[in-house]
Design a protein around this motif. Sequence first.
Motif, short mmCIF file in Angstrom:
data_model
loop_
_atom_site.label_atom_id
_atom_site.label_comp_id
_atom_site.label_asym_id
_atom_site.label_seq_id
_atom_site.Cartn_x
_atom_site.Cartn_y
_atom_site.Cartn_z
N GLY A 101 0.87 -1.17 0.00
CA GLY A 101 0.00 0.00 0.00
C GLY A 101 0.90 1.21 0.00
N VAL A 102 0.47 2.28 0.64
CA VAL A 102 1.32 3.49 0.62
C VAL A 102 1.90 3.77 2.01
N HIS A 103 2.80 4.75 2.05
CA HIS A 103 3.64 4.92 3.23
C HIS A 103 2.86 5.15 4.51
N ALA A 131 6.25 5.53 -2.18
CA ALA A 131 4.79 5.31 -2.33
C ALA A 131 4.08 6.24 -1.34
N GLY A 132 3.81 7.46 -1.79
CA GLY A 132 3.24 8.48 -0.90
C GLY A 132 1.76 8.65 -1.09
N CYS A 133 1.29 9.89 -0.89
CA CYS A 133 -0.15 10.17 -1.01
C CYS A 133 -0.30 11.68 -1.06
N SER A 134 -1.08 12.19 -2.02
CA SER A 134 -1.22 13.65 -2.14
C SER A 134 -1.89 14.25 -0.91
N LEU A 135 -2.71 13.47 -0.21
CA LEU A 135 -3.33 13.99 1.01
C LEU A 135 -2.30 14.11 2.12
N ALA A 136 -1.45 13.08 2.25
CA ALA A 136 -0.46 13.09 3.34
C ALA A 136 0.54 14.25 3.17
N VAL A 186 -6.63 9.17 8.29
CA VAL A 186 -5.42 8.35 8.42
C VAL A 186 -4.41 8.59 7.30
N ASN A 187 -4.87 9.21 6.20
CA ASN A 187 -3.96 9.50 5.08
C ASN A 187 -3.07 10.69 5.43
N THR A 188 -2.29 10.55 6.49
CA THR A 188 -1.42 11.62 6.99
C THR A 188 -0.17 10.98 7.60
N HIS A 231 -6.46 17.36 -1.19
CA HIS A 231 -7.29 16.55 -2.09
C HIS A 231 -6.55 15.28 -2.49
N CYS A 232 -7.30 14.24 -2.78
CA CYS A 232 -6.71 13.03 -3.36
C CYS A 232 -6.57 13.26 -4.86
N GLU A 233 -5.36 13.05 -5.36
CA GLU A 233 -5.11 13.36 -6.78
C GLU A 233 -5.83 12.40 -7.72
N VAL A 234 -6.30 11.28 -7.21
CA VAL A 234 -7.06 10.33 -8.03
C VAL A 234 -8.55 10.72 -8.06
N HIS A 235 -9.12 10.94 -6.90
CA HIS A 235 -10.57 11.18 -6.83
C HIS A 235 -10.96 12.58 -7.25
N GLU A 236 -10.06 13.55 -7.13
CA GLU A 236 -10.44 14.92 -7.51
C GLU A 236 -10.60 15.05 -9.02
N PRO A 243 -15.90 8.64 -0.95
CA PRO A 243 -16.15 9.98 -0.40
C PRO A 243 -14.95 10.94 -0.49
N GLU A 244 -13.82 10.51 -1.07
CA GLU A 244 -12.75 11.46 -1.37
C GLU A 244 -13.06 12.23 -2.66
N CYS A 245 -14.16 11.84 -3.36
CA CYS A 245 -14.56 12.55 -4.58
C CYS A 245 -15.20 13.89 -4.20
N LEU A 271 -5.70 5.72 -12.18
CA LEU A 271 -4.78 4.93 -11.34
C LEU A 271 -4.08 5.82 -10.32
N CYS A 272 -3.78 5.28 -9.15
CA CYS A 272 -2.99 6.01 -8.17
C CYS A 272 -1.51 5.69 -8.42
N PRO A 273 -0.71 6.69 -8.80
CA PRO A 273 0.70 6.40 -9.12
C PRO A 273 1.48 5.89 -7.91
N HIS A 274 1.01 6.25 -6.72
CA HIS A 274 1.72 5.81 -5.50
C HIS A 274 1.45 4.33 -5.22
N MET A 275 0.19 3.94 -5.35
CA MET A 275 -0.15 2.52 -5.16
C MET A 275 0.58 1.65 -6.19
N ARG A 276 0.73 2.19 -7.41
CA ARG A 276 1.35 1.42 -8.50
C ARG A 276 2.84 1.19 -8.28
FE1 SF4 Z 1 -3.58 8.98 -1.59
FE2 SF4 Z 1 -5.55 9.12 -3.35
FE3 SF4 Z 1 -3.53 7.47 -3.82
FE4 SF4 Z 1 -5.28 6.92 -1.86
S1 SF4 Z 1 -5.71 6.99 -4.03
S2 SF4 Z 1 -3.03 6.81 -1.74
S3 SF4 Z 1 -5.78 8.97 -1.14
S4 SF4 Z 1 -3.40 9.71 -3.69
#
Ligand code: SF4
Length: 338
Positions: free
Chosen positions: A97-99, A121-126, A150-152, A208-213, A236-238, A294-299
């Motif tokens: 998953g992500v960090h 493997a980060g997250c735009s929200l974190a 928790v995305n922090t 914002h989540c870069e995938v859902h936004e 609900p991140e949309c 796709l989420c580039p971090h998950m990938r």
């Molecule tokens: Fe972060 Fe969005 Fe990727 Fe989930 S899908 S890890 S919230 S960027």
Amino acid sequence: MNVAVPAAEVSADAREAMPLPHLYERVRRHVPAFEWPALAADIEAILRLKQERNAVILAHNYQAPEIFHTVSDIVGDSLALAREAVGADADVIVLAGVHFMAETAKLLNPDKTVLIPDTEAGCSLATSITAADIRLLKARYPGVPVVTYVNTTAEVKAESDICCTSGNARKVIESLGVDRVIMLPDEYLARNIAAELPHIQFITWKGHCEVHERFSAEDIRALRENHPGVVVLAHPECPPEVVAEADFAGSTAAMADYVTERQPPRVVLITECSMADNIAVDNPAVDFVRPCNLCPHMRRITLANIRRALERMEHPVELDPETAGRARLAVERMLAVH
Ligand code: SF4
Ligand code: 13P
């Protein structure tokens, strides 16, 4: 040019002759036959290494099918992964998953080794908020509880009163019994929950989540027009206007449960697109419409780097004990809410 033979066209006899045929059966609609031997070699190595290291693999619902359906011991949404991490019966936890998910597992298992196969493997929200930002907000709104997604990072959790996930955000906020909360960093999640709790005032952040936004209300209307009868499930991140157009909004686990229990003839998941691939395997009667974000971090997580993580014990999550102690309290308070 390489042209993949669609896996579904490989005969049953040919599939039986492949390595790990029972696992290939699970992923054959997503993994071309010519790619399988290399992936199967990694899978065999990972299964052996898990035994040698007494390791478990926790995988998020957005992981690729060849990880989700083959080497994972526990799969789920962020809430399930946090819950399952508590007292995991293993010496080593690999977080597919992500960090921030690996940090949460480490917070809950300070004495275990928690590995993240790719530290990028980060997250735009974190990355949208820092501990200093929270301290400023607390100074501006003294006494108002801070509910942190928790995305922090652990540093941000350490400044918070309680954490939440998309699966329990409403319950967590209701459990506080207050008429004002600071909910961060996901502006859209906060606004979506605020719409369900109009008696509470929400102070939000611009994360914002870069995938859902990337989804828009117009996208949903076009999907309905092009796929009559499609049931629309949104995370609900949309943005709120997307959630307003959907038939149902919930965490990744809630969306998976909806499909499994209700078996809609045709469905679209407004979320990261590996999710539909993963659920489709056990729901053959459901027709999945698949827009793909796709989420580039998950990938960043692959079978190859999971194998390397277990071979070399890389990359262990290390947290400052004092910060970890405060962050753990916020996560434990969340887990105590039912
Ligand atoms: Fe972060 Fe969005 Fe990727 Fe989930 S899908 S890890 S919230 S960027
Ligand atoms: P959940 O699986 O908790 O719904 O979270 C979605 C997500 O974007 C995780 O990064």
